[in-house]
Scaffold this motif. Structure first.
Motif, PDB file in Angstrom:
ATOM      1  N   TYR A  77       0.836  -1.203   0.000  1.00  0.00           N
ATOM      2  CA  TYR A  77       0.000   0.000   0.000  1.00  0.00           C
ATOM      3  C   TYR A  77       0.873   1.256   0.000  1.00  0.00           C
ATOM      4  O   TYR A  77       0.644   2.180  -0.781  1.00  0.00           O
ATOM      5  N   ASN A  78       1.874   1.305   0.879  1.00  0.00           N
ATOM      6  CA  ASN A  78       2.775   2.460   0.942  1.00  0.00           C
ATOM      7  C   ASN A  78       3.527   2.648  -0.371  1.00  0.00           C
ATOM      8  O   ASN A  78       3.688   3.775  -0.845  1.00  0.00           O
ATOM      9  N   SER A 130       1.024   3.975  -3.079  1.00  0.00           N
ATOM     10  CA  SER A 130       0.548   5.330  -2.812  1.00  0.00           C
ATOM     11  C   SER A 130       1.678   6.340  -2.989  1.00  0.00           C
ATOM     12  O   SER A 130       1.453   7.469  -3.411  1.00  0.00           O
ATOM     13  N   GLN A 131       2.909   5.923  -2.690  1.00  0.00           N
ATOM     14  CA  GLN A 131       4.060   6.798  -2.905  1.00  0.00           C
ATOM     15  C   GLN A 131       4.310   6.983  -4.398  1.00  0.00           C
ATOM     16  O   GLN A 131       4.627   8.085  -4.847  1.00  0.00           O
ATOM     17  N   LYS A 132       4.164   5.923  -5.176  1.00  0.00           N
ATOM     18  CA  LYS A 132       4.339   6.019  -6.628  1.00  0.00           C
ATOM     19  C   LYS A 132       3.347   7.003  -7.240  1.00  0.00           C
ATOM     20  O   LYS A 132       3.665   7.702  -8.187  1.00  0.00           O
ATOM     21  N   ARG A 133       2.122   7.040  -6.702  1.00  0.00           N
ATOM     22  CA  ARG A 133       1.098   7.938  -7.213  1.00  0.00           C
ATOM     23  C   ARG A 133       1.390   9.387  -6.809  1.00  0.00           C
ATOM     24  O   ARG A 133       1.120  10.317  -7.558  1.00  0.00           O
ATOM     25  N   ALA A 134       1.978   9.592  -5.644  1.00  0.00           N
ATOM     26  CA  ALA A 134       2.179  10.939  -5.097  1.00  0.00           C
ATOM     27  C   ALA A 134       3.399  11.650  -5.664  1.00  0.00           C
ATOM     28  O   ALA A 134       3.377  12.856  -5.859  1.00  0.00           O
ATOM     29  N   GLN A 192       4.112  12.075   0.285  1.00  0.00           N
ATOM     30  CA  GLN A 192       2.778  11.552   0.583  1.00  0.00           C
ATOM     31  C   GLN A 192       1.981  12.542   1.427  1.00  0.00           C
ATOM     32  O   GLN A 192       0.791  12.764   1.181  1.00  0.00           O
ATOM     33  N   TYR A 221       1.030  15.475  -0.813  1.00  0.00           N
ATOM     34  CA  TYR A 221       0.036  15.038  -1.788  1.00  0.00           C
ATOM     35  C   TYR A 221      -1.359  15.016  -1.159  1.00  0.00           C
ATOM     36  O   TYR A 221      -2.332  15.466  -1.767  1.00  0.00           O
ATOM     37  N   ARG A 222      -1.449  14.528   0.074  1.00  0.00           N
ATOM     38  CA  ARG A 222      -2.731  14.483   0.772  1.00  0.00           C
ATOM     39  C   ARG A 222      -3.279  15.879   1.050  1.00  0.00           C
ATOM     40  O   ARG A 222      -4.488  16.041   1.216  1.00  0.00           O
TER      41      ARG A 222
END
Length: 126
Positions: free
Chosen positions: A20-21, A24-28, A99, A102-103
């Motif tokens: 998951y980390n 989500s890091q790849k997306r951010a 991350q 990004y949030r």
């Protein structure tokens, strides 16, 4: 037998959390090679997320020090409308910082592949 099931559940949970980390890091954040990083960081906000003593020991010329431990409190110092180039010692903390940003709505995020320890460009020490 019950402890074996517990161990398997813990291992699966750790693997799931890690995946998951990772995704989500790849997306951010986009990870850049040193050459790509050098090509764009002068037109961006260059942030060193290491602690102050690490920053004082040497940092990329032109960078600002906003340690990961202070990022939530100092996020207003980073403009959301300009690209943000992040780095730390190895790439772990800059990924976590990305991350967090990004949030909070920051979208133009980049990090240095391999972190400061792989940097061969100009540095400044105090």
């Amino acid at each position: 037998m019950g402890s074996l099931y517990f161990l398997i559940i813990v291992i699966v949970a750790v693997i799931a959390y890690t995946l998951y980390n990772y995704f989500s890091q790849k997306r951010a954040v986009k990870t850049l090679t040193e050459e790509e990083f050098k090509a764009g960081y002068r037109k961006a906000q260059l942030i060193d997320v290491r602690e102050a003593n690490e920053f004082d020991g040497g940092h990329i010329l032109g960078s600002r020090n906003i340690p990961l431990s202070q990022l939530k409190m100092r996020m207003k110092e980073i403009r959301p409308d300009k690209p943000v180039y992040l780095y730390c010692q190895s790439g772990m903390r800059s990924g976590r910082a990305a991350q967090m940003l990004y949030r909070k709505g920051y979208k133009d995020l980049y990090q240095l592949q391999g972190g400061f320890k792989k940097w061969t460009g100009k540095i400044k020490s105090k």
